[in-house]
Design a protein around this motif. Structure first.
Motif: not given
Length: 322
Positions: A175-176, A226-230, A235-237, A239-243
């Motif tokens: 996903a990354q 990489a330093d933006s909130w978007k 990244m949070t999504f 970690k939670l969902v996998g993609f």
């Protein structure tokens, strides 16, 4: 045109298709066709473990004429650089992981480019996340195409089969890497991805690098610093969902509009590299894994350099490993 619309729906709209399928199956319960839903859910219960037990590939489906229309839309080519003897198994690392793995699907899940004729005696299986096979109806479509779960026990079972000739295709970047999928970008998230090498060592399966040129040119992708909130939200999504949720667009199917979800018609050339012989080590050490991982990185980089100019990539462009 109809065929590529079908592929977009199947590859990029898995969640929407699944939601539609679930709603349809639920609504059928309140009609005279209620038995169809009950029979399917009974089948789903009994068949639940099949994606983790080698899948259910259909050569009849892989030979559908519609896949040739898909191939010709871009067009998609498969380039063979070396013989792959059928007396051994193979773990193929597919790169890059983009918005849609159209080149990988076309070449390894269909016979539109005659994989079985170019590599007689080999059976190709494309892997994806196990959770995808929880989606009703869509799971049947995937399995009959030769898509299987990337679950470790599943892959161990496939590569332990006799006779040999099993080909497991793993889109390594995950996903990354999909976040670096804009046109002209050749960034691979690979430095810390070593599980496929460990798999090859456990079974003595040869490693084969694959690079699909043009895969990152069929959509425009919106990237964020990489330093933006978007980016942090992405990244949070993940970690939670996998993609990773990506913002992308292509062209429209309607004349007079400039963008849509149809991929651009850009040539895609999937190049299979030379096999890297790997000894069987039932319990590989980190040194073993690092050694063959380094060999793989060098082979992939060499493959890219040898074929980039013939595939329209500028001579001063190089792979970036992240």
């Amino acid at each position: 045109m109809a065929s590529i619309k079908h592929r977009i729906k199947c590859e990029d709209g898995a969640e929407s298709d699944s939601a539609f399928s679930i709603i349809l199956l639920f609504l059928l319960l309140f009609t005279s066709l209620w038995s169809i839903s009950l029979l399917y859910f009974a089948w789903l219960y009994l068949d639940w473990d099949t994606p983790n037990q080698g899948g259910r590939c259909s050569m009849w489906k892989r030979n559908w004429t519609i896949w040739k229309y898909l191939r010709d839309y871009f067009p998609i080519k498969l380039v063979k650089t070396a013989e792959l003897p059928p007396d051994r198994n193979y773990v193929m690392g597919a790169h890059p992981h983009r918005i849609m793995g159209i080149g990988f699907f076309c070449n390894f899940c269909t016979e539109s480019n005659a994989f079985s004729k170019q590599f007689p005696g080999l059976r190709s299986l494309l892997t994806t996340l196990a959770r995808v096979f929880c989606l009703p109806i869509y799971r049947e479509y995937l399995m009959t195409s030769g898509v299987i779960s990337v679950d470790r026990q599943n892959l161990d079972q496939i590569l332990s089969q006799n006779p040999c000739g099993q080909v497991v295709v793993i889109v390594v970047g995950g996903a990354q890497e999909a976040l670096y999928s804009g046109p002209g970008q050749h960034c691979l998230s690979l430095l810390n991805h070593k599980g496929f090498v460990r798999l090859a060592l456990r079974h003595g399966a040869s490693l084969v690098p694959i690079y699909s040129f043009g895969e990152n040119d069929i959509f425009n992708v919106k990237t964020f610093p990489a330093d933006s909130w978007k980016y942090r939200c992405q990244m949070t999504f993940k970690k939670l969902v996998g993609f990773s949720p990506c913002i992308f667009f292509g062209q429209s199917i309607f004349l007079g509009t400039s963008w849509g979800l149809m991929p651009f018609r850009r040539p895609i050339t999937t190049v299979l590299g030379r096999p890297i012989d790997v000894p069987q080590v039932l319990h590989p050490t980190e040194e073993d894994v690092d050694h063959y991982h380094t060999l793989y990185l060098k082979a992939l980089d060499r493959l890219f350099e040898e074929h980039k100019e013939s595939c329209g990539v500028p001579a001063d462009t190089h792979l970036t490993f992240l």
